[in-house]
Design an enzyme around this catalytic site. Structure first.
Site, mmCIF file in Angstrom:
data_model
loop_
_atom_site.group_PDB
_atom_site.id
_atom_site.type_symbol
_atom_site.label_atom_id
_atom_site.label_comp_id
_atom_site.label_asym_id
_atom_site.label_seq_id
_atom_site.Cartn_x
_atom_site.Cartn_y
_atom_site.Cartn_z
ATOM 1 N N TRP A 12 40.487 30.815 63.474
ATOM 2 C CA TRP A 12 40.312 29.464 62.955
ATOM 3 C C TRP A 12 41.157 29.239 61.708
ATOM 4 O O TRP A 12 41.798 28.205 61.551
ATOM 5 C CB TRP A 12 38.841 29.226 62.672
ATOM 6 C CG TRP A 12 38.427 27.842 62.285
ATOM 7 C CD1 TRP A 12 37.519 27.521 61.332
ATOM 8 C CD2 TRP A 12 38.843 26.582 62.847
ATOM 9 N NE1 TRP A 12 37.342 26.146 61.255
ATOM 10 C CE2 TRP A 12 38.148 25.550 62.185
ATOM 11 C CE3 TRP A 12 39.742 26.234 63.858
ATOM 12 C CZ2 TRP A 12 38.324 24.197 62.475
ATOM 13 C CZ3 TRP A 12 39.923 24.877 64.159
ATOM 14 C CH2 TRP A 12 39.220 23.887 63.475
ATOM 15 N N GLY A 137 33.026 20.404 63.368
ATOM 16 C CA GLY A 137 33.095 19.535 64.539
ATOM 17 C C GLY A 137 33.483 20.331 65.772
ATOM 18 O O GLY A 137 33.750 21.535 65.690
ATOM 19 N N SER A 139 35.641 22.017 67.890
ATOM 20 C CA SER A 139 37.050 22.387 67.690
ATOM 21 C C SER A 139 37.283 23.870 67.956
ATOM 22 O O SER A 139 37.151 24.694 67.037
ATOM 23 C CB SER A 139 37.471 22.049 66.252
ATOM 24 O OG SER A 139 36.514 22.558 65.330
ATOM 25 N N ALA A 141 39.509 26.949 68.115
ATOM 26 C CA ALA A 141 40.723 27.225 67.347
ATOM 27 C C ALA A 141 41.971 27.242 68.217
ATOM 28 O O ALA A 141 43.011 26.706 67.833
ATOM 29 C CB ALA A 141 40.571 28.559 66.616
ATOM 30 N N LYS A 192 24.053 25.428 65.738
ATOM 31 C CA LYS A 192 24.580 25.231 67.096
ATOM 32 C C LYS A 192 25.019 26.565 67.707
ATOM 33 O O LYS A 192 24.984 26.727 68.934
ATOM 34 C CB LYS A 192 25.719 24.208 67.086
ATOM 35 C CG LYS A 192 26.939 24.598 66.248
ATOM 36 C CD LYS A 192 28.011 25.300 67.042
ATOM 37 C CE LYS A 192 29.174 25.684 66.165
ATOM 38 N NZ LYS A 192 30.259 26.373 66.911
ATOM 39 N N THR A 249 30.097 24.129 72.177
ATOM 40 C CA THR A 249 29.812 25.550 72.045
ATOM 41 C C THR A 249 28.873 26.051 73.134
ATOM 42 O O THR A 249 28.922 27.216 73.503
ATOM 43 C CB THR A 249 29.206 25.840 70.648
ATOM 44 O OG1 THR A 249 29.955 25.147 69.657
ATOM 45 C CG2 THR A 249 29.268 27.311 70.339
ATOM 46 N N SER A 255 33.797 29.773 73.904
ATOM 47 C CA SER A 255 32.763 29.975 72.894
ATOM 48 C C SER A 255 32.374 31.444 72.788
ATOM 49 O O SER A 255 31.877 32.046 73.742
ATOM 50 C CB SER A 255 31.521 29.151 73.243
ATOM 51 O OG SER A 255 30.426 29.519 72.435
ATOM 52 N N ARG A 256 32.570 32.024 71.602
ATOM 53 C CA ARG A 256 32.196 33.422 71.382
ATOM 54 C C ARG A 256 30.688 33.610 71.462
ATOM 55 O O ARG A 256 30.198 34.619 71.979
ATOM 56 C CB ARG A 256 32.702 33.884 70.006
ATOM 57 C CG ARG A 256 34.208 34.014 69.930
ATOM 58 C CD ARG A 256 34.680 34.230 68.509
ATOM 59 N NE ARG A 256 34.600 32.988 67.736
ATOM 60 C CZ ARG A 256 34.972 32.881 66.466
ATOM 61 N NH1 ARG A 256 35.406 33.944 65.813
ATOM 62 N NH2 ARG A 256 34.887 31.732 65.832
ATOM 63 N N GLU A 282 29.157 34.328 65.032
ATOM 64 C CA GLU A 282 28.320 34.036 63.872
ATOM 65 C C GLU A 282 26.848 33.812 64.237
ATOM 66 O O GLU A 282 25.956 34.029 63.421
ATOM 67 C CB GLU A 282 28.852 32.794 63.142
ATOM 68 C CG GLU A 282 30.077 33.046 62.286
ATOM 69 C CD GLU A 282 29.731 33.581 60.905
ATOM 70 O OE1 GLU A 282 28.554 33.920 60.671
ATOM 71 O OE2 GLU A 282 30.633 33.651 60.061
#
Length: 338
Positions: A12, A137, A139, A141, A192, A249, A255-256, A282
């Site tokens: 990111w 927002g 997004s 990366a 989220k 997400t 999405s991780r 995260e």
């Protein structure tokens, strides 16, 4: 601006640095890993996290935190939440007076329950007159690096600061809206990721689209409930940083956090799931910090509670779903409804 410091050369941070440098802005990209920085300098590209995107001449790299932030008009913090305080504390003495400091991190510190802007306020040197905000927002990366049309929100308590950062980041493919709800945007950004892990679990268990839609909707209700309890504005949670980021997400293959959930739902342990990840998810740490925060505030969050049981107490994913559906029946109403 004379200089922008991008603190964190992960996926990111690199994407945002590329965005600004492509506009002709002078950007210094910092990372603590000297070997990583040496490779960035030699390759003029982040082959680890953003391959195929050469650095413009305006983008420079360094492993000196002091050199990165010195005389920077804007400092963008893009380091993981668990290391945020230490990095910010080390950077603060070299920050110039009146600098705009933007958190682009989506997490909450476990030890304190603070958001990133709250950490900066607590560590702040009042003589520097810094202004703190957040950019968030829907997004991914890699899509920003590829110049895919994207819209985000930047929030500062001071409208002029928000508008300055809005103009700084806006391009013909990256649209930035402003807000004054810093805390609401931060709570949305953090929570989220927790709901995204839950969405991945549902997909890993081979549940259908009905399940995903229900999870996103009730997950948003929990995010709003916590956010309002923290002083956020209800409309924030229906915006880009709330619903928009949550949908992305929970549904996107990039999405991780959803990926971690997929692995858990397919039967892997948390340790196994994380060992297969190249980048930080995260939501794992945020589950603990948000659970502690919600408990302290007396905010009931059933999905969050079950995620805490799965991640930190070894509860079976299927059992968590059954328990959620066996709760007392309720009326669907406003964000205060449990």
């Amino acid at each position: 601006m004379n200089k922008i410091a991008m603190i964190g050369a992960g996926s990111w941070g690199t994407a945002l640095a590329l965005l600004l440098a492509r506009k002709g802005m002078p950007v210094v990209l910092w990372d603590h890993d000297a070997d990583h920085v040496a490779r960035l300098a030699a390759d003029r590209e982040n082959k680890r996290y953003q391959p195929g995107h050469p650095f413009p001449a305006e983008l420079q790299v360094t492993d000196s935190l002091a050199a990165a932030v010195k005389q920077a008009d804007c400092v963008v913090m893009v380091v993981p939440s668990h290391g945020f305080r230490a990095v910010y504390r080390a950077a603060l003495p070299e920050m110039q007076q009146g600098a705009l400091v933007v958190s682009a991190i989506k997490g909450i510190e476990i030890e304190s329950g603070m958001t990133m802007t709250q950490i900066m306020q607590a560590e702040n040197d009042a003589n520097k007159r810094l202004q703190f905000g957040v950019l968030s927002g829907p997004s991914f990366a890699s899509e920003v690096a590829e110049r895919q049309p994207t819209a985000v929100t930047v929030a500062f308590a001071e409208p002029q600061a928000a508008e300055t950062v809005q103009r700084l980041f806006s391009t013909d493919y990256f649209r930035v809206y402003t807000s004054g709800d810093v805390i609401g945007l931060e709570i949305s950004a953090a929570m989220k990721n927790v709901i995204a892990i839950a969405a991945g679990i549902c997909d890993g268990l081979n549940y259908g689209l009905n399940t995903r839609a229900a999870l996103i909707t009730r997950g948003l209700a929990e995010i709003a409930r916590l956010g309002v309890a923290m002083g956020g504005e209800p409309q924030t949670f229906a915006g880009l940083g709330g619903l928009g980021d949550l949908v992305l997400t929970c549904t996107g293959n990039l999405s991780r956090n959803r990926t971690v959930g997929l692995k858990l739902g397919s039967g892997l342990s948390l340790e196994q799931a994380l060992s297969e990840m190249k980048m930080v998810a995260e939501g794992v740490k945020t589950t603990k910090s948000c659970y502690q925060l919600a408990s302290g505030l007396g905010v009931e969050m059933p999905i969050l509670e079950q995620m805490h049981q799965i991640l930190y107490h070894g509860k079976l994913c299927q059992d968590a779903v059954v328990e959620l559906f066996q709760r007392d029946l309720k009326q669907e109403a406003d964000v205060a409804n449990r």
